[in-house]
Design an enzyme around this catalytic site. Structure first.
Site, PDB file in Angstrom:
ATOM      1  N   CYS A 127       0.873  -1.123  -0.015  1.00 25.65           N
ATOM      2  CA  CYS A 127       0.002  -0.038  -0.253  1.00 25.65           C
ATOM      3  C   CYS A 127       0.729   1.201   0.014  1.00 25.65           C
ATOM      4  O   CYS A 127       1.466   1.670   0.923  1.00 25.65           O
ATOM      5  CB  CYS A 127      -0.995   0.069   1.387  1.00 25.65           C
ATOM      6  SG  CYS A 127      -1.880   1.551   1.474  1.00 25.65           S
ATOM      7  N   CYS A 130      -0.494   4.164   2.252  1.00 26.46           N
ATOM      8  CA  CYS A 130      -0.103   3.911   3.450  1.00 26.46           C
ATOM      9  C   CYS A 130       1.159   4.129   4.118  1.00 26.46           C
ATOM     10  O   CYS A 130       1.498   4.708   5.027  1.00 26.46           O
ATOM     11  CB  CYS A 130      -0.486   2.534   4.086  1.00 26.46           C
ATOM     12  SG  CYS A 130      -2.030   1.832   3.311  1.00 26.46           S
ATOM     13  N   ASP A 131       2.073   3.896   3.251  1.00 27.17           N
ATOM     14  CA  ASP A 131       3.608   3.392   3.574  1.00 27.17           C
ATOM     15  C   ASP A 131       4.576   4.414   2.803  1.00 27.17           C
ATOM     16  O   ASP A 131       5.684   4.728   3.247  1.00 27.17           O
ATOM     17  CB  ASP A 131       3.875   2.245   3.651  1.00 27.17           C
ATOM     18  CG  ASP A 131       3.341   1.319   4.376  1.00 27.17           C
ATOM     19  OD1 ASP A 131       2.771   1.594   5.371  1.00 27.17           O
ATOM     20  OD2 ASP A 131       3.019  -0.026   3.801  1.00 27.17           O
TER      21      ASP A 131
END
Ligand code: NAP
Length: 305
Positions: A127, A130-131
């Protein structure tokens, strides 16, 4: 009861709540579903400027709750669909329902490499939203694996952080929609690597990602691409393990409705990505959630007739 809180589950919740059926949504571990991990959703009708995926899902939940739906952060551990009422084990407790909508969605597919597993969360991720902004990826070469819309979206997003983004695809033609493929191929920070598969993520011994070993599927040649992060975006697998041997599903695990949203067990309905390997869009999942809710309403009315 509704299993899942993505587009399908929350739309089913909205419709069943408005039909006074007092739905309880069991959110699963990722409330809002996979769309919460995307950046801007540009193809959900009604949002001409696009809408943040997380915001879209928060709005859907709010809308369903406004009409009385309850959303519980909970995981379903087991189901017994052999008798009415159906019984679910939810975080260790038994709960019963007369009708069930399964909207359990799909999870990220893995490459299936031992080195991938060992380096997950240490540079291997699924992701970018997300990261991607983590310090470990800043101004570093990054790798995205895949050739679909997800891979293109991840690659484009990562150009904000990485020094260069290598897009590794097993063919020489992107599967992604034309608009996404066009954006990727015209971006100077994205370097496609065609006809190549990842055979190993380096370096397990160092406990962090330093590169990927690639094999060209046409020539067999092996190369190493240095990178600090590997973002795997090679599609999804349906979250249907709970229903193996209980409900009809295809060989990939996608639930197979008998007709409309009705499954092989009367009173159990499906919606969204857990039953759809063809369209897999936010809007089609929402539409399937609506259809399942209408069928539940008719089914419950028939029980009381
Ligand atoms: P997808 O369309 O199924 O694409 C998966 C990609 O990964 C394909 O290019 C596939 O290669 C590759 N792949 C699969 N297994 C692999 C493996 N084991 N090793 C290496 N490569 C592998 O999945 P997706 O990109 O996640 O998209 C899913 C759906 O969501 C699609 O319908 C897509 O349109 C939609 N979506 C839309 C947007 C948007 O509109 N902005 C964004 C994200 C997703 P092959 O091409 O060779 O099969």
């Amino acid at each position: 009861m509704i299993i899942g809180s993505g587009c399908a589950g929350l739309t089913a919740a909205l419709y069943t709540a408005r039909a006074n059926l007092a739905p309880l949504v069991l959110s699963g571990l990722m409330p809002g579903g996979l769309l919460t991990t995307t950046s801007t959703v540009e193809n959900y009708p009604g949002f001409p400027e696009g809408v943040d995926g997380y915001e879209l899902m928060a709005r859907m939940q709010k809308q369903a709750e406004r009409f009385g739906a309850r959303v519980q952060f909970a995981t379903v551990e087991a189901v017994d669909l052999a008798h009415q009422p159906f019984a679910l084990t939810v975080d260790g407790e038994r709960v019963e329902t007369k009708a069930l909508i399964i909207a359990s969605g799909a999870g990220h597919r893995r490459l299936g490499l031992e080195s991938e597993r060992r380096l997950e969360k240490q540079g291997v991720t699924y992701c970018a939203t997300c990261d991607g902004a983590l310090p470990m990826f800043r101004n570093q070469p990054l790798v995205v694996v895949g050739g679909g819309d997800s891979a293109c979206e991840e690659a484009l997003y990562l150009t904000r952080f990485g020094s260069v983004v290598h897009l590794i695809h097993r063919r020489d033609l992107l599967r992604a929609s034309r608009i996404m493929a066009g954006r990727v191929l015209s971006n100077p920070k994205i370097r496609p690597v065609w006809d190549s598969v990842v055979t190993e993520v380096l370096d397990v011994n160092q406990g962090k990602v330093t590169g990927v070993r690639l094999r060209n599927v046409k020539t067999g040649a092996e190369t190493v691409v240095d990178c600090a992060g590997v973002f795997v975006a090679i599609g999804h697998t349906p979250n249907t393990d709970l229903f193996k041997g209980v409900l009809a599903m295809d060989e990939q695990g996608y639930l197979l409705p008998l007709r409309g949203a009705q499954t092989s067990v009367t009173g159990v309905f499906v919606a969204g990505d857990c039953a759809d390997h063809v369209y897999r869009q936010a809007i089609t999942a929402a539409g399937m959630g609506c259809a399942a809710a209408i069928e539940v309403e008719r089914y419950l009315a028939s029980l009381n007739a």
